[in-house]
Structures are given as C-alpha cells and as structure tokens.
Scaffold this motif. Structure first.
Motif, PDB file in Angstrom:
ATOM      1  N   GLN A   1      -7.781   1.714  14.299  1.00 14.27           N
ATOM      2  CA  GLN A   1      -8.978   1.668  15.127  1.00 14.27           C
ATOM      3  C   GLN A   1      -9.117   0.314  15.817  1.00 14.27           C
ATOM      4  OE1 GLN A   1     -10.641   3.805  16.299  1.00 14.27           O
ATOM      5  NE2 GLN A   1     -10.929   5.532  14.956  1.00 14.27           N
ATOM      6  N   LYS A   2      -8.653  -0.734  15.111  1.00 14.95           N
ATOM      7  CA  LYS A   2      -8.744  -2.058  15.719  1.00 14.95           C
ATOM      8  C   LYS A   2      -7.696  -2.224  16.820  1.00 14.95           C
ATOM      9  CE  LYS A   2     -10.750  -4.512  11.838  1.00 14.95           C
ATOM     10  NZ  LYS A   2     -10.340  -4.758  10.481  1.00 14.95           N
ATOM     11  N   GLY A   3      -6.553  -1.611  16.599  1.00 17.83           N
ATOM     12  CA  GLY A   3      -5.397  -1.848  17.485  1.00 17.83           C
ATOM     13  C   GLY A   3      -5.600  -1.396  18.904  1.00 17.83           C
TER      14      GLY A   3
ATOM     15  N   HIS B   1      -7.232   4.116   4.161  1.00 17.66           N
ATOM     16  CA  HIS B   1      -8.352   3.440   4.825  1.00 17.66           C
ATOM     17  C   HIS B   1      -7.875   2.233   5.609  1.00 17.66           C
ATOM     18  CE1 HIS B   1     -11.969   5.522   3.834  1.00 17.66           C
ATOM     19  NE2 HIS B   1     -11.521   5.740   2.617  1.00 17.66           N
ATOM     20  N   ALA B   2      -7.011   1.444   4.940  1.00 16.23           N
ATOM     21  CA  ALA B   2      -6.511   0.235   5.600  1.00 16.23           C
ATOM     22  C   ALA B   2      -5.823   0.628   6.902  1.00 16.23           C
ATOM     23  CB  ALA B   2      -5.550  -0.498   4.681  1.00 16.23           C
TER      24      ALA B   2
ATOM     25  N   ALA C   1      -6.853  -0.334  10.690  1.00 10.73           N
ATOM     26  CA  ALA C   1      -5.919  -1.048  11.550  1.00 10.73           C
ATOM     27  C   ALA C   1      -5.741  -0.284  12.860  1.00 10.73           C
ATOM     28  CB  ALA C   1      -4.579  -1.214  10.843  1.00 10.73           C
TER      29      ALA C   1
ATOM     30  N   GLU D   1      -6.229   3.344   8.729  1.00 16.98           N
ATOM     31  CA  GLU D   1      -7.164   3.828   9.745  1.00 16.98           C
ATOM     32  C   GLU D   1      -7.904   2.664  10.406  1.00 16.98           C
ATOM     33  OE1 GLU D   1      -9.630   6.665   7.879  1.00 16.98           O
ATOM     34  OE2 GLU D   1      -8.205   8.294   8.199  1.00 16.98           O
TER      35      GLU D   1
ATOM     36  N   PHE E   1      -4.872   2.777   0.927  1.00 18.02           N
ATOM     37  CA  PHE E   1      -3.935   2.534   2.008  1.00 18.02           C
ATOM     38  C   PHE E   1      -4.292   3.339   3.248  1.00 18.02           C
ATOM     39  CE2 PHE E   1      -1.367   0.522  -1.190  1.00 18.02           C
ATOM     40  CZ  PHE E   1      -0.785  -0.499  -0.477  1.00 18.02           C
TER      41      PHE E   1
END
Lengths: 236, 309, 256, 361
Positions: D359-361, D352-353, D357, D355, D350
């Motif tokens: 970084q993409k945001g 990782h998910a 997210a 992080e 979780f």
C-alpha cells in the motif's frame, strides 16, 4: 465545473473494503468537509486521492484528468497536496528547509522565494523561527509550517487530514484560524475532521461518511442544523 | 613516546578508511533503518576490480606511470561498485521494504555470501598482492614514520567526507535525503521519489566503499575475498560508535576506532603483562562497541533517543 | 480528609536541554477520577511515563499507597498497583484479545520456566485461573465477542476497550488512561465515559489525560493543568475552567 | 466423539513417527551407508541448536548472531574435562550439565550488557561477542595453554553409559549397533527433550511474556513484565540448549577446534530458523534438518554431476555449495519470508507487513 470529481470510488485495505463506492465533488475555491466516525473510511479516501493507497474501483477526475496511473510521488506536480494526520513536518529540518521541501518539485527559484516571503507575511512566527529545527516548534506553529509547506507546492487542491487530532482546545482554535487564512488566499481545500462542529463552521459544504459510504451531503449550515448530524457528530 | 605517536598515525590512516566505509553504513541506516550487511563486500569488490584493471593494463603492456594506472583502476572500480550497490538494493532490499526486520537482514547476509563466493570464482581463494605501482616513500615525523601514500589516504578521506557533508547539508538532493530519512511517506507527498533517493543513497555509499576498498588494498598491499567481512564489521562498529545515522558521527567514530585499535595493538602486551598478544587486536573493536552501547546506546554524537512511550 | 493514594512532589525530568517536568507535584485520593490537561508538549505524557516507571525522574518524591516508587522499575510500579493505557494504543497486535488480557495477569501470577516445562498441577491451575480472569475482564469491558480475534483486526473502539481490560488485569489500584477518547465521536465518547464511571465505582482510582473539555468537566472530580512542564492550576472542574491562566494557556476563549 | 477420534489420530501419528524414528538409522545405513547416519546425527544436533536459538530469536524476538558461542562453550567445556589435554576424564553426566550451565552462564553474561539494545544493534553486538569467544579460543594457547589454540583439542572421550562406550560398536539382540547408531538414539532422546521443553515454554505464562516482549517491549514493561529477567531467561535457556548440543558434539566428534564455531555457523543456525519458520517448532525442526541434509546432498552431487555432464570440474563443489546457500537465503526471503512452515500467527504477521508495504509502494 468541479475541480475534483470522484465517482463510485472503492478501496480495499487488508482484506476489508474500507470505501464502498462513494461519489463526491469539489468546486474551485471551495472548502469542503468530510466528517464521520473513526474507521468510516475518511483517511483512506484522502490517501487514495493522493495515490498513497491504491483504489480497487471507480474513477477520480482531477482538473479534468483521470488520476489513475500517476505514480504517488507525482501527484503534487499535478497540483494535489496533502497535510497528513499529525502534520508530518520534518522535525530535524529547519523551518525554512521544511518550506523548501514543499517546493521540491518546482524549479522557478526566484518565484519560490517570492512566495516564501508571502508565507512569512501570512505567518510572521515562522519568519522569526526560520532557522530553528521544526521539531522544536509548538503544535500551532508546526501546523503553520505544514500549511505553508503545502502552499509552496502551489496546490490546486489541498487535503487536510485531521488537523485538530489530539490537540489542546486553544491550539485547535488557532488551527482553524490558519485554515481560514489559507482559504482566504483562494486555495481549494478538502478537510477531514473529527471535530465536526468547527469543521462545518468554516466550510461551505460537507459530506458525512459512515462505514465506507457517504450517507449525507449538503450545505455546511444545513448539516449543522440536521437532527441526525447533531446527535451523532456534534454531541448535542 | 615514539610508539605512541606511531600508533596514533597508524590509527589515523586506519581510522579514516573506517570512516569512509562507516559513512556507507550510516547513510543507508539513516534512510532505511537497516544494516546493509553486504556493504563490506562492496569494499572488497572495489579493491579487487582495481587490482584486476591495473594487472590487466600492465599485462597488455600499457606503460603508464603508477599513479595513473591506479587512477584508471579506481575510475573503473567506482562505477562498478555503484552499479553493485544499486543492484543490491533492488534485489535484496526493495522487494522487502516494509517487511519484518529479519527478512532484509537475511537477504543481505545471503548476498554477502554470494558475493564472496563469486569473488572466489573470479579471483580465487588466495591473497592477491597489490600491483607494485606506487612508491612507499617514508616520511618521518617526530620519530614516527608514515608513507606518502598514507598521507594521501588521510587527505583524500577528509576531502571526500567534507564533500559528502556539504552535499547532504546544502543541496536539494541532500535535503530530500534527510527528509526521506525522517518520514518517507511525507517526503513522497512533497514529490520526492523515495525509490530514487534510496537508490542514490546506496550508490553514493558504494562509491565511497569502492574508494575505501582501494585504500585498504594499497595500505596492506593485498586483497582477499574475505577482506570485506572484518573491515565492514569494524566500520559498522565505528558508525554505531559515532551514533548511527549521523554522518559526522560516522567520521568521528571511524577515526576514534582506528586510533583505539592501533593503540590497543601497540600496548596490549604490556598492559596485560604479556598475557594477551597483538593477535587480540580484533577484539578491541567489539569491546569498544559493547562498552559504547552499554554506556551510551545512541553513540557518541547520536541524539539521546527517548523511547517513545 | 480523604485517603491519599498517590503523592508526588518536586518531580523533575530533563531531556538534554528540555525541562519536560519542572517541579511537578500532585496528590490523588482513593476513589476519585483525577484529570490532567494541558497544551501539547506540556509534559502530560512524560508525567505518565514517570508515574509508570518508563522514565526515571531526575528529582522529587513519589509515593504510592505507602510505597516509595521513586525511580522504581515499571514492573515494580505495576506490582504496587498502577496500570496504564497508551495515547497511541499499544496492544500486542498479533496476539488475540484474550491473550492480550492474559499477559496482563503476568504480574499477579508466579509460574516460572521450570513449572512451564514440568506442567505440575499448580501451574495448570494457575493457567486456568489466568484464562478465566481474562474472559471475565473481556466481559467487563464488553468485548467477549472478539476474544479470539487478533488485536490488530479489532475496531478502534474495541482496541481502546481491550487496552483498558488488559490494564485492569494487573489488578490496579490506579488506572492511568492517556487520551482514551482521542479520535472518538460523541456517541463513542459517551460509552467510554460510562465504562470509566463503572471502573471507578468498582473501586479503581482513575488518572485521566484528555483533550475533550466537556468530557473532563463532566467526569473528573479534580483536574490539574500542566503547561511547559509546570502545574499551573489544580482543583475542581468549575474552578479550573475559570482560571485565567488555564484559559490563556489551554482552553482559549471559546471554552471560558 | 470427535474428541476420541482426534486423540486416536494423534496417538496414531505419534506411533508412526516413533517407529520411523526408531528404525531410521538402520534404513538409512543400509541404503545409503553409515556416513549418512552420521549426517542424521548431526541433523539432530542442529535441531537442538536451532530450537535453542529459536527461544531467543523466535519466541522473544531478540536477534542473536553469535549463538554459536554457546555451542562452543559447551563443546570446549566437555573437551577440557574429558580429554588428555588436562588429563581430566569426568563422566558425561557431570560434563554435559556442567557445560550447559557454563553456556547458560555465558548467555546471561552476554545478555546483561545488551539488555537495552534492540534489533540490528543487538545482532551486531552478539556477532561481536561470538567473534570474541572464537578469537579467545584461537589464542588461549599462550602464555598458558588452555584451549590449545587453532590446533584444537583431540582424543576427547566418547560418552560412556553404564560402562558402555558409545564410541564403539556393541552387539545387542542380534543386531550390531555402531557408534553412529548409538549416538543417534542418545541425540534423539535429548532432542525430544528439547522439543518438549521448547513447546511447553511457548504455551506458558513465560512464553506469552516473550511474545509480548517481541511485539511491544514498552507495553510489555507497562504490563508488569520484568523485561530484564524475561530477556535473560530467554538468553539463558537458549544458551543451555546450545551448551548441551556443544557437549554432545564434542564427544561425538572426538575433536574440537575454533574453526567449527565461526560466524558462518551462527548464520547457518539462524537461517535454519528463518527458512523453517521462526517461532514455530515444527518449522524450525524442518529448517534444521533441511539445511543439514541438503548441503550434504549437494556435496555428493555437484562434483560428479559436473564430471558427467561437462567432463571436468568447472566450479569447486564447496564454492558451488556456498553460492547456492547464499542464493537460497535471498530467494527464500523474497519468495516466502515467513519460512517453509510458519505458524499461523507468523503467517498473518507477514501478510500484514506485505500488504502495508504494497500500500505504501
């Protein structure tokens, strides 16, 4: 006067510092290459430049302005375009629609059409395949779409991430021809490449990145002759 | 033969409503790859708001022709549902973007429950009759009967669906939506504000849901806090049937499912020698769903997905 | 005449309108390193997927070590002795490196649900053997120091090696490697080359897809070239690299 | 040295837990009343159910929204074979295993057609399957009366152990054991059995294959894991636990009807797993206990609280309870998507998910 001025850039990613304070610059009209091993932080650097990754420190001045605070989708408006690794074309959009996506932030419709014709002149293959789904094109043609699409955003600086990654030698040659054609159009470019030899051959200057730091820089020709570069990156 | 034609007509009415709702599912799925479980509740809210507005107007003695009242009701319901869709995305999905699959599914189920319970608080647990503002004139075609209202429903659904398809295929917004659905991060590089596009998708889908909700309520002359569940599920089935993510597929799947269900309900008794009655109607949607997914997992119009190995 | 390990003939694979493999045939002998090259989209990875049972071919014959594997399921293919790696590395990201390799032992072990629940001596002994073998393989590819790390956190080069160790855990006769050197610099590529030679010398036949022409020419005993789903050339490297059809379709002028 | 210390500590913890669990019904019964012992019994049933579903969802990563169907199959199997409905009264040691096997059979039956489906598709099909089962239970009273329709089946036999019915009060060693106490001990024994089964499976060759399947099914297939069998095994074993719990529920309640097996129940069990900590056995147990106890607490608190503070019922307690449940699901996922007590591995996933997210945001 440089177009891009990066100072002490630091990026942390998943608890690891991927970029550990680097400085570099790109002048108007230049083609600059960033080479380095896998995991050296090259792609992270590019992604940071277009706001896809947040930096943890340092400054990025583009065209005289600090880029911090620009939302990631607005970078292209400021003249920063990127062709991502694997080209990132929209496979289920037609070639024409892909190109139009490049001009998404512009509203000068007439001028866009003129420039689109210019792209078609540059890459006649694309004109022939205007209405074809981009996903059905060959690797080299897809690279043309990606480059043409990026050019339609009228970038001041175009970032290319590993354009030759995993491609057949004959296509790699074509891609570098395309890069040179685009450079001849006067577009400033920053190229990140595994294929260090080809990249340095088409570039004016180069930087070498190793585990998050820039360890060498200079004229592309000088780097091509450098003993350390030859051993580590050119496979001589 | 009359039963057959009659069931086809019924199926067409039901099916075009399913199609309208299915579009909401398929648009969201296309762009975010998740099932908006709360979409059925948006449909329910659309119906409820319309009824409340019409009842309110008649209660305060506003004397307008029935269709005008209905139009006002719908005109309130659509923006309400659009706002609801916007809020659902902001609260339940955006914070979890990029997270594990299960998390958004659970928030969606949670929101679904919350919306149902709120509906109970506002409108109660009982069936609410649709105000008698419309005539149910019956037209007879080759021995089968259909009301003018139902004809209107079918025509409206088709008009809306065509409009949506044109929007997605021909406009700048539509292009950006398609680009985002294929690769959001590259779309972002092109200058597309992915958040805005995703919000727009939810908002448009919710508007369609609101209209569908009113249609369901007028067609059955009632609404209920739990109405969104079953119809949402069936519309989702329709979306899968047509190939999820594919707009044309949602329309085709919706209509097909409506017709299968009506024919099934009409004939199940004689097919099973009286063993199963029409109270098994609801089973058809699931049976169809399971069969489709076994034999053509990508749906009728979906592309065959080769597993990327 | 060398011992034939794998023989396929007339393999066709179509996806809708796309004819991804068009009557492909090839023969791999025991103990060789067999290269597969060709432009992108030529069908190399599709062929890999057919050979490992992930895709069902439409037509053709497929015999491996005397067993007919035409349209066999992946687990059957692995059991018969073909293991693979993936172009874009597919490790079990949240499992440790050691556990990844232990999964590779699945096909060579037997304990079922009942054994797992009862924990009888046989099951415990088997579990112990799995663990030991996994350590041995991590040592073989040289990454014991990261055995307990999650696969996700490993460096790119370590991930490539781990994927090879995991494949070796299935005791393969043929190891199929899909672009193992992609994204590696010359130094890393050399290390990988040494590892591949070591594996071959250990008695495992290798089927290799790579774009690194130099690596392929150095390493492979024989090379086949695919273009548009068809085999356009096959032979020893020196002959293949001079074949005009290969130069036109794949290598280009620079490598001729 | 540290070894023995650890072992001693473990034995200590084990003993303390055993004593607490042994006296729990008496403590609860004397302080809060026997109604609460009954609730604890139900908590144990839900622990079994949640652990069963956890095999499917938590271990193998197969999202099942129709799990309650197996509970229903187990419950109806027991009810039909031990009630006046067909005038059959088989002993529990036949009916419970039979119900469990029957449920497992249904698990495999459901599993077979959906083998190729993933993620949300699987969720929706299993949901449909659950509904189909419920609709059949609701309507199979005509033309032949099998399930007695919506009325359900009454007067189901309690479990009899060695001639002693768990449905009655027995006196033993000066203590009086009411039915809810007797069932408590029976459920406890079986729950411990299910815990051991689940935990041993998790740390075995089979458990590793499930994780591999969950993380990357294509790579798992390429490693020689028979995807079909390993999925069916997960469905079957999950359903088996559900079937056992169903049979116990039938005998304990003495009455079953389709109403007990709706979609909301499936969601409730899934929520127990997710809120507790998917794939992590202690977390799942915690989730099941919390989601059984807390609503009951709310039920007894919301009404009186409103009467005391506002002087009237503003919001129907049932309504408020469900509203809070829905909100809890949303808030929990937003604040702590990995659950209350996740395993270390899940926690990392979780993080990782999240992080990625961010970084993409």
């Amino acid at each position: 006067m440089s177009l891009l001025q990066v100072k002490n850039l630091q990026v942390s990613y998943g608890g690891i510092q991927a970029v550990k304070g680097i400085d570099f610059s790109i002048g108007k009209g230049e083609l600059v290459t960033l080479i380095g091993a896998n995991g050296a932080g090259k792609t992270t650097t590019l992604r940071t430049l277009v706001g896809m990754v947040k930096r943890s420190g340092g400054s990025i001045e583009f065209d005289g302005k600090e880029t911090a605070g620009i939302p990631s989708h607005a970078f292209v408006r400021h003249g920063l375009a990127m062709v991502p690794e694997g080209r990132g074309i929209f496979g289920k959009l037609t070639v024409e629609e892909n190109l139009l996506m490049g001009a998404y932030v512009r509203d000068d419709k007439a001028q866009i059409l003129v420039e689109m014709e210019r792209i078609y002149q540059l890459f006649p293959r694309l004109k022939e395949r205007q209405r074809q789904l981009a996903g059905t094109l060959s690797g080299g043609e897809q690279q043309m779409v990606a480059m043409g699409r990026a050019m339609l955003s009228k970038p001041k600086l175009l970032l290319l991430d590993e354009p030759s990654m995993g491609l057949a030698p004959i296509i790699v040659q074509k891609i570098f021809e395309i890069i040179q054609m685009v450079a001849a159009e006067g577009v400033t470019m920053l190229l990140v490449e595994q294929n260090a030899r080809l990249a340095l051959e088409v570039s004016q200057r180069g930087y070498v990145m190793e585990s998050g730091r820039i360890t060498m820089e200079g004229e592309a020709k000088t780097l091509l002759d450098d003993e350390r570069v030859r051993n580590a990156y050119l496979g001589d | 033969m009359d039963t057959f034609l009659q069931q086809i007509l019924n199926g067409l009415v039901l099916g075009s409503i399913y199609a309208l709702i299915a579009l909401g599912y398929t648009m969201v799925y296309g762009i975010m790859g998740l099932i908006n479980f709360a979409h059925g509740e948006v449909v329910m809210v659309g119906a409820m708001v319309t009824i409340s507005v019409i009842s309110g107007l008649t209660h305060f003695g506003v004397n307008l022709p029935g269709p005008v009242l209905l139009l006002i009701g719908v005109a309130v319901a659509i923006p309400s549902c659009m706002l609801l869709g916007f809020v659902i995305e902001r609260v339940a999905y955006r914070p979890l973007r990029g997270a594990q699959r299960l998390a958004p599914l659970i928030t969606a189920i949670g929101l679904s429950i919350v919306l149902q319970q709120l509906a109970i608080l506002i409108w109660g647990r009982n069936y609410i009759p649709f105000p008698p503002v419309l005539d149910h004139d019956v037209v007879t075609i080759f021995g089968a009967s259909i009301t003018t209202l139902q004809i209107f429903i079918i025509v409206m659904c088709f008009a809306i669906m065509v409009g949506l398809l044109v929007m997605v295929e021909r406009t700048r917004l539509g292009r950006a939506m398609r680009a985002t659905s294929q690769n959001p991060s590259v779309a972002g590089l092109m200058g597309v504000n992915v958040n805005t596009i995703i919000s727009a998708t939810f908002v448009i889908g919710s508007a369609l849901g609101a209209i569908a909700g009113v249609m369901v309520a007028t067609n059955y002359d009632q609404a209920h806090y739990y109405m969104g569940f079953m119809i949402g599920l069936k519309a989702f089935t329709a979306a899968v049937l047509g190939g999820i993510g594919n707009l044309g597929g949602a329309v085709a799947g919706g209509i097909l499912l409506g017709i299968i269900e009506s024919l099934g309900a009409g004939y199940i008794g004689s097919l099973t020698g009286g063993f199963l009655g029409s109270n098994y109607q609801d089973i058809f949607a699931f049976m169809v769903l399971i069969l489709v997914l076994i034999f053509r997992p990508s749906g009728l119009l979906g592309e065959k997905m080769a597993d990327r190995a | 005449m060398a011992d034939v390990l794998l023989q396929i003939e007339g393999i066709h694979k179509r996806f809708g309108g796309l004819h991804a493999l068009n009557s492909v045939g090839l023969t791999i002998n025991k103990g060789e390193i067999y290269g597969l090259i060709g432009p992108n989209g030529a069908g190399k990875t599709t062929l890999f997927n057919v050979l490992t049972g992930l895709y069902q071919p439409d037509e053709g014959t497929f015999t491996f070590n005397g067993t007919n594997l035409f349209r066999a399921k992946p687990h059957k293919v692995v059991e018969t002795g073909i293991a693979r790696t993936f172009q874009n590395i597919r490790l079990f990201a949240e499992m440790s490196a050691l556990e990844n390799v232990m999964v590779g032992r699945h096909i060579r072990t037997r304990a079922g649900a009942l054994g797992a629940v009862l924990r009888d001596p046989r099951t415990r002994a088997e579990e112990q053997a799995i663990r030991e073998k996994a350590w041995e393989l991590l040592d073989y590819v040289g990454i014991t120091d990261v055995a307990e790390e999650r696969a996700r956190n490993l460096s790119y080069g370590h991930q490539r090696r781990l994927e090879i160790a995991r494949a070796l855990a299935t005791d393969p006769l043929l190891l199929a490697l899909d672009e193992p050197a992609a994204g590696m610099n010359p130094r890393e590529t050399d290390d990988l080359k040494a590892l591949m030679s070591k594996i071959r010398d250990g008695g495992v036949t290798i089927l290799l897809i790579e774009h690194d022409v130099k690596l392929m020419m150095d390493l492979c005993d024989r090379i086949a070239v695919l273009d548009y789903g068809k085999k356009i050339a096959e032979g020893v490297p020196e002959v293949v690299r001079k074949d005009p059809k290969v130069i036109e379709a794949y290598l280009g002028a620079a490598h001729a | 040295m540290s070894m023995t210390l650890d072992t001693n500590k473990k034995i200590g913890i084990f003993l303390v837990c055993a004593i607490i669990l042994a006296v729990l019904p008496f403590a609860v019964g004397s302080v809060l009343g026997n109604a609460w012992v009954r609730i604890i019994d139900f908590a144990l049933l839900y622990v079994m159910l949640a652990l069963g579903l956890n095999i499917v969802v938590g271990f193998a990563g197969l999202l099942d929204l129709g799990f309650i169907a197996f509970y229903a199959v187990g419950a109806y199997a027991y009810a039909l074979l031990s009630s006046p409905h067909f005038s059959i009264h088989l002993p529990f040691y036949i009916t419970i295993p039979l119900g469990a096997l029957f449920a497992a059979f249904f698990g495999v039956l459901l599993g077979t057609p959906v083998l190729r489906l993933k993620g949300d598709y699987l969720a929706i099909v299993t949901l449909g399957f659950g509904e189909i089962i419920r609709i059949f239970m609701n309507n199979l009273n005509a033309p032949v009366n099998i399930t007695n329709g919506p009325q359900g089946i009454n007067l189901i036999d309690p479990i009899k152990v060695g001639g002693v019915s768990l449905g009655s009060t027995i006196e033993f060693a000066g203590l009086s054991f009411r039915s809810v106490y007797l069932y408590y001990y029976l459920f406890l024994v079986l729950t411990v059995g299910v815990v051991i089964m689940a935990s041993r499976l998790q740390h075995s060759r089979i458990g590793r294959a499930w994780v591999a399947l969950r993380e990357d099914d294509i790579a798992a297939a390429a490693m020689g894991i028979n995807i079909r069998n390993i999925k069916l095994l997960a469905f079957g074993l999950g359903a088996l636990s559900g079937g056992v719990a169903g049979g116990l529920f039938s005998s304990f309640q003495g009455f079953v009807s389709p109403e007990s097996f709706g979609l909301l129940e499936s969601i409730m069990i899934l929520a127990m797993i997710v809120l507790g900590g998917m794939g992590h056995i202690p977390g799942v147990i915690l989730g099941a206990v919390m989601l059984t106890i807390v609503p009951e607490v709310l039920r007894s608190v919301i009404g009186p609280l409103q009467m005391n503070t506002l002087g009237r019922m503003v919001i129907d307690p049932e309504n408020a309870r469900m509203l809070l449940f829905g909100l809890a699901l949303v808030v929990m996922m937003l604040v702590r998507p990995e659950g209350m007590w996740p395993s270390k591995r899940r926690k990392a996933e979780f993080r990782h998910a999240k992080e990625n997210a961010a970084q993409k945001g």
